[in-house]
Structures are given as structure tokens and as C-alpha cells.
Design an enzyme around this catalytic site. Structure first.
Site, PDB file in Angstrom:
ATOM      1  N   ALA A  65       0.839  -1.193   0.000  1.00  0.00           N
ATOM      2  CA  ALA A  65       0.000   0.000   0.000  1.00  0.00           C
ATOM      3  C   ALA A  65       0.879   1.251   0.000  1.00  0.00           C
ATOM      4  O   ALA A  65       0.750   2.123   0.847  1.00  0.00           O
ATOM      5  CB  ALA A  65      -0.989   0.002   1.148  1.00  0.00           C
ATOM      6  N   HIS A  66       1.789   1.287  -0.963  1.00  0.00           N
ATOM      7  CA  HIS A  66       2.654   2.447  -1.139  1.00  0.00           C
ATOM      8  C   HIS A  66       3.289   2.405  -2.529  1.00  0.00           C
ATOM      9  O   HIS A  66       3.162   1.425  -3.249  1.00  0.00           O
ATOM     10  CB  HIS A  66       3.747   2.503  -0.057  1.00  0.00           C
ATOM     11  N   ALA A  67       3.962   3.481  -2.867  1.00  0.00           N
ATOM     12  CA  ALA A  67       4.769   3.572  -4.083  1.00  0.00           C
ATOM     13  C   ALA A  67       6.125   4.143  -3.684  1.00  0.00           C
ATOM     14  O   ALA A  67       6.258   4.745  -2.615  1.00  0.00           O
ATOM     15  CB  ALA A  67       4.092   4.467  -5.118  1.00  0.00           C
TER      16      ALA A  67
END
Length: 132
Positions: free
Chosen positions: A48-50
């Protein structure tokens, strides 16, 4: 999304068991950090990130899990379940990992050391960052 690649890891097959080899030429970056996820509870998800600058290469060493990738336009779901196939995730790609099977282990090879400022942890901010 065309920068995302499934890469077959060279392996040596033997009746005593297989040996997979990751060398400098196997993945498209120099490895600066290695970590792994395990004992992920049923129904939980990771990621749940970049990353702004970091690329990653994920391998299901044991069991299976799915990787949901989003480039801001298109979403793609990829099942990883073979220890000789890895997933190259380039920069600026939102990722979530879910559907972990019991006993699964996700190995992550990263192009850089940990730097919190490289993370985009809110999807709305990721979309804004991608549009600029």
C-alpha cells in the site's frame, strides 16, 4: 504498466533439489537491500505504497501471494507462486500484496536502502504526484 516484468530466475535442476541463482545480470538494478515478509495473517495485506526512486524485485520463495499494481491509469493483479519467477516493480508504481497462502515467504530485493522520504503512502498523494 509496460515497465513491470515477470523475470525467470536461472535455475539448476537436480534430483536432489533445484538451485535458483540471482546474479548481477538477473535483475535490472544493483541490489542494495534485501528483506522478506513471512507469517502474514490470513486476510492481511502488505505494501500500500509507491516509491519515487526505488525499484523492487519480488519472489515468492514459498507459497503464494498476489501483487496488485497501479500506475495511476491501469491496475494489474499478478500471482506469484514459483520461486524461480520474480516480479520487477519499477519506480512510481503503487503496490499492494494480498491473498498470502499459509507459510508463504515474499523475498524483496531493493535498489536502494530504506529512506522514508522515498515512500508515497497515501494513494491520493500518489495520484497527484503522477499527474505532475
Amino acid at each position: 504498466m509496460d515497465r513491470v516484468k515477470l523475470i525467470t530466475i536461472p535455475k539448476i535442476e537436480d534430483t536432489r533439489g533445484n538451485l535458483a541463482v540471482i546474479e548481477k545480470e538477473s535483475i535490472p538494478f544493483e541490489i542494495k537491500r534485501v528483506y522478506y515478509l513471512y507469517d502474514v495473517p490470513t486476510g492481511a495485506y502488505r505494501g500500500a505504497h509507491a516509491h519515487k526512486e526505488q525499484s523492487e524485485f519480488l519472489i515468492a520463495l514459498s507459497g503464494s501471494f498476489e501483487v496488485v499494481l497501479d500506475d495511476g491509469i491501469e491496475t494489474r493483479r499478478i500471482m506469484l507462486n514459483k520461486p524461480n519467477i520474480g516480479l520487477f516493480i519499477p519506480t512510481m508504481m503503487w503496490r499492494e500484496l494480498d491473498n498470502f497462502s499459509s507459510g508463504s515467504v515474499c523475498l524483496v530485493l531493493a535498489s536502494d536502502t530504506f529512506d522514508e522520504s522515498d515512500y508515497i503512502r497515501e494513494y491520493d498523494k500518489f495520484k497527484l504526484f503522477k499527474s505532475t
